[in-house]
Design a protein around this motif. Sequence first.
Motif, PDB file in Angstrom:
ATOM      1  N   GLN A 286       0.826  -1.210   0.000  1.00 11.45           N
ATOM      2  CA  GLN A 286       0.000   0.000   0.000  1.00 11.45           C
ATOM      3  C   GLN A 286       0.864   1.266   0.000  1.00 11.45           C
ATOM      4  OE1 GLN A 286      -3.577   0.199   2.308  1.00 11.45           O
ATOM      5  NE2 GLN A 286      -3.524  -1.985   2.797  1.00 11.45           N
ATOM      6  N   PRO A 287       0.502   2.246  -0.824  1.00  8.43           N
ATOM      7  CA  PRO A 287       1.265   3.498  -0.866  1.00  8.43           C
ATOM      8  C   PRO A 287       1.312   4.220   0.479  1.00  8.43           C
ATOM      9  CG  PRO A 287      -0.176   3.334  -2.775  1.00  8.43           C
ATOM     10  CD  PRO A 287      -0.545   2.206  -1.867  1.00  8.43           C
ATOM     11  N   VAL A 288       0.309   4.024   1.344  1.00  7.72           N
ATOM     12  CA  VAL A 288       0.294   4.737   2.632  1.00  7.72           C
ATOM     13  C   VAL A 288       1.478   4.354   3.499  1.00  7.72           C
ATOM     14  CG1 VAL A 288      -2.207   5.080   2.661  1.00  7.72           C
ATOM     15  CG2 VAL A 288      -1.233   2.989   3.646  1.00  7.72           C
ATOM     16  N   GLN A 289       2.172   3.284   3.166  1.00  4.04           N
ATOM     17  CA  GLN A 289       3.329   2.876   3.953  1.00  4.04           C
ATOM     18  C   GLN A 289       4.569   3.718   3.651  1.00  4.04           C
ATOM     19  OE1 GLN A 289       2.357  -1.323   2.648  1.00  4.04           O
ATOM     20  NE2 GLN A 289       3.042  -1.825   4.712  1.00  4.04           N
ATOM     21  N   ILE A 290       4.424   4.683   2.745  1.00  4.98           N
ATOM     22  CA  ILE A 290       5.561   5.515   2.363  1.00  4.98           C
ATOM     23  C   ILE A 290       6.113   6.322   3.524  1.00  4.98           C
ATOM     24  CG2 ILE A 290       4.039   7.382   1.571  1.00  4.98           C
ATOM     25  CD1 ILE A 290       7.504   6.448   0.170  1.00  4.98           C
ATOM     26  N   HIS A 291       5.268   6.732   4.450  1.00 10.23           N
ATOM     27  CA  HIS A 291       5.732   7.589   5.549  1.00 10.23           C
ATOM     28  C   HIS A 291       6.700   6.834   6.459  1.00 10.23           C
ATOM     29  CE1 HIS A 291       2.818  10.369   4.015  1.00 10.23           C
ATOM     30  NE2 HIS A 291       1.836   9.519   4.223  1.00 10.23           N
ATOM     31  N   ASP A 292       6.428   5.542   6.704  1.00  7.53           N
ATOM     32  CA  ASP A 292       7.384   4.723   7.457  1.00  7.53           C
ATOM     33  C   ASP A 292       8.654   4.505   6.658  1.00  7.53           C
ATOM     34  OD1 ASP A 292       5.989   4.051   9.947  1.00  7.53           O
ATOM     35  OD2 ASP A 292       4.546   3.054   8.637  1.00  7.53           O
ATOM     36  N   ALA A 293       8.505   4.362   5.346  1.00  8.95           N
ATOM     37  CA  ALA A 293       9.681   4.170   4.498  1.00  8.95           C
ATOM     38  C   ALA A 293      10.594   5.384   4.549  1.00  8.95           C
ATOM     39  CB  ALA A 293       9.231   3.894   3.060  1.00  8.95           C
ATOM     40  N   VAL A 294      10.013   6.576   4.546  1.00 10.68           N
ATOM     41  CA  VAL A 294      10.801   7.806   4.632  1.00 10.68           C
ATOM     42  C   VAL A 294      11.578   7.846   5.940  1.00 10.68           C
ATOM     43  CG1 VAL A 294      10.673  10.321   4.780  1.00 10.68           C
ATOM     44  CG2 VAL A 294       9.290   9.100   3.084  1.00 10.68           C
TER      45      VAL A 294
ATOM     46  N   ARG B  21      -0.439   0.528 -11.421  1.00 13.74           N
ATOM     47  CA  ARG B  21      -1.896   0.406 -11.508  1.00 13.74           C
ATOM     48  C   ARG B  21      -2.349  -1.042 -11.413  1.00 13.74           C
ATOM     49  NH1 ARG B  21      -1.378   4.564 -15.843  1.00 13.74           N
ATOM     50  NH2 ARG B  21      -1.103   2.788 -17.241  1.00 13.74           N
ATOM     51  N   GLY B  22      -1.421  -1.981 -11.457  1.00 16.25           N
ATOM     52  CA  GLY B  22      -1.766  -3.380 -11.300  1.00 16.25           C
ATOM     53  C   GLY B  22      -2.017  -4.076 -12.613  1.00 16.25           C
TER      54      GLY B  22
ATOM     55  N   GLY C 109     -13.587   6.367 -10.004  1.00 16.95           N
ATOM     56  CA  GLY C 109     -13.018   5.809  -8.791  1.00 16.95           C
ATOM     57  C   GLY C 109     -11.656   6.369  -8.449  1.00 16.95           C
ATOM     58  N   SER C 110     -10.968   6.936  -9.451  1.00 16.56           N
ATOM     59  CA  SER C 110      -9.663   7.549  -9.190  1.00 16.56           C
ATOM     60  C   SER C 110      -9.779   8.705  -8.199  1.00 16.56           C
ATOM     61  CB  SER C 110      -9.048   8.045 -10.496  1.00 16.56           C
ATOM     62  OG  SER C 110      -9.937   8.919 -11.169  1.00 16.56           O
ATOM     63  N   LEU C 111     -10.922   9.376  -8.174  1.00 20.67           N
ATOM     64  CA  LEU C 111     -11.110  10.477  -7.229  1.00 20.67           C
ATOM     65  C   LEU C 111     -11.137   9.960  -5.796  1.00 20.67           C
ATOM     66  CD1 LEU C 111     -13.870  12.462  -9.171  1.00 20.67           C
ATOM     67  CD2 LEU C 111     -11.381  12.747  -9.261  1.00 20.67           C
ATOM     68  N   ILE C 112     -11.783   8.796  -5.595  1.00 20.79           N
ATOM     69  CA  ILE C 112     -11.803   8.183  -4.265  1.00 20.79           C
ATOM     70  C   ILE C 112     -10.412   7.682  -3.903  1.00 20.79           C
ATOM     71  CG2 ILE C 112     -12.816   6.328  -2.888  1.00 20.79           C
ATOM     72  CD1 ILE C 112     -15.277   6.477  -4.710  1.00 20.79           C
ATOM     73  N   ALA C 113      -9.732   7.071  -4.878  1.00 23.14           N
ATOM     74  CA  ALA C 113      -8.382   6.565  -4.624  1.00 23.14           C
ATOM     75  C   ALA C 113      -7.430   7.691  -4.239  1.00 23.14           C
ATOM     76  CB  ALA C 113      -7.866   5.814  -5.851  1.00 23.14           C
TER      77      ALA C 113
ATOM     78  N   THR D 297      -3.839   0.472  -5.451  1.00 24.31           N
ATOM     79  CA  THR D 297      -4.849   1.460  -5.857  1.00 24.31           C
ATOM     80  C   THR D 297      -5.568   1.102  -7.142  1.00 24.31           C
ATOM     81  OG1 THR D 297      -3.336   2.787  -7.217  1.00 24.31           O
ATOM     82  CG2 THR D 297      -3.384   3.266  -4.854  1.00 24.31           C
ATOM     83  N   HIS D 298      -4.964   0.288  -7.994  1.00 25.33           N
ATOM     84  CA  HIS D 298      -5.482  -0.023  -9.343  1.00 25.33           C
ATOM     85  C   HIS D 298      -5.596   1.233 -10.206  1.00 25.33           C
ATOM     86  CE1 HIS D 298      -7.572  -4.034  -8.064  1.00 25.33           C
ATOM     87  NE2 HIS D 298      -6.507  -3.770  -7.319  1.00 25.33           N
TER      88      HIS D 298
END
Length: 414
Positions: free
Chosen positions: A333-341, A387-388, A361-365, A353-354
Amino acid sequence: MVVLYVLIALLVLGVLVTANWYLWRRLFRDTTARPGPVRRAGAAVIAGGWVLAVGALVAERAGAPFWLQQVLAWPGFLWLALSIYLLLAVVAGEIVRPLVLRVLARRKQAAADGRQEQPEPEPEAEPVHEPGPGPKSAPVPQPSRRLFVSRVVAGVGAAAAVGTVGYGTYGVLRGPRVKRVTVPLAKLPREAHGYRIAVVSDIHLGPILGRSFTQKVVDTINSTRPDIVAVVGDLVDGSVRDLGPAAAPLTRLEAPSYFVTGNHEYFSGAEQWVEEVRRLGLRPLENARTELPWFDLAGVNDVAGESEGHGPDFGRALGDRDTARACVLLAHQPVQIHDAVRHGVDLQLSGHTHGGQLWPGSLIAEAANPTVAGLERYGDTQLYVSRGAGAWGPPTRVGAPSDITVIELASTRA
């Protein structure tokens, strides 16, 4: 808390019922002059489509017999996609409808004005017709202007929705296309310049995408001749028992391959799948790191694993590494970037995210993820989101074509 969930469920149900009533009204009630079989058939199609869609979702989550999942998946999930674009089409029709009515009204008025300006012809004697022996033919009633416009707008909207879903489904079933991205890394030694990582995420093997789809993915990856392959989660939607044969072509990956879990693995029996991909020749990186010749490759579990006590552990994966070496992290998941930083990662590779999968749906993503697709920088860390390769739910993509990305690492010292 229970009351809040009930209120949210009732709100969602109310929105769905209202949206589908509106869909039925525009597509069936407003296009027919009076109640009859067409309106009843329309109600049956919409209600039946949602019964199949809910049945497909429940069958997948409940682990129903796989044959039943397959029977429900195609019509149920395709209805989900089609209903989205039917609704968008009829909403767009609200803009078109008054414009068409106004144009037709002006044309009618212009025709009437033209008739008034013409001189009246001399009256002529009308020929006398003897009544024939047969019955007189009654005049065929013409639909009103409003009914005519409703039929045209509904027909065009339905055709556009079916075409959109059909093309989006074809795009998934034909297999992902290759995307190439160059990523410069300051710590990468000159000898590693041009090192290629094939990134594939979100294959989502299940009741629709099976063994032949996996083979397409494998063939596409092998054709790029990467140095390593990174499978960054959401490989499957189902058990090893049902989908083991579908995943079997992964044994034909020609480059060393690594795997991290995605959230859907934890819906499907993550421990069993970790063992299965290991048996297929991939190396799972469960909060672990391996030292490749020119950089470190690390992987962390998906955040969904926290509910099972197997969540991401960045300290375990990255805590004692040599920070002078470049580090590439696999995290679903991209949200894990903050720990990676915070842990000094140079490049994080993600999916999840696809790209939104079904526009809008991109707006929700975008609201739920720091990056939806592509390459972005967060401080000294870069994040690439694929995008998968497959699709979840409807085997359909609109505005977010599937991809397998070849990341070519570039040394700034070269």
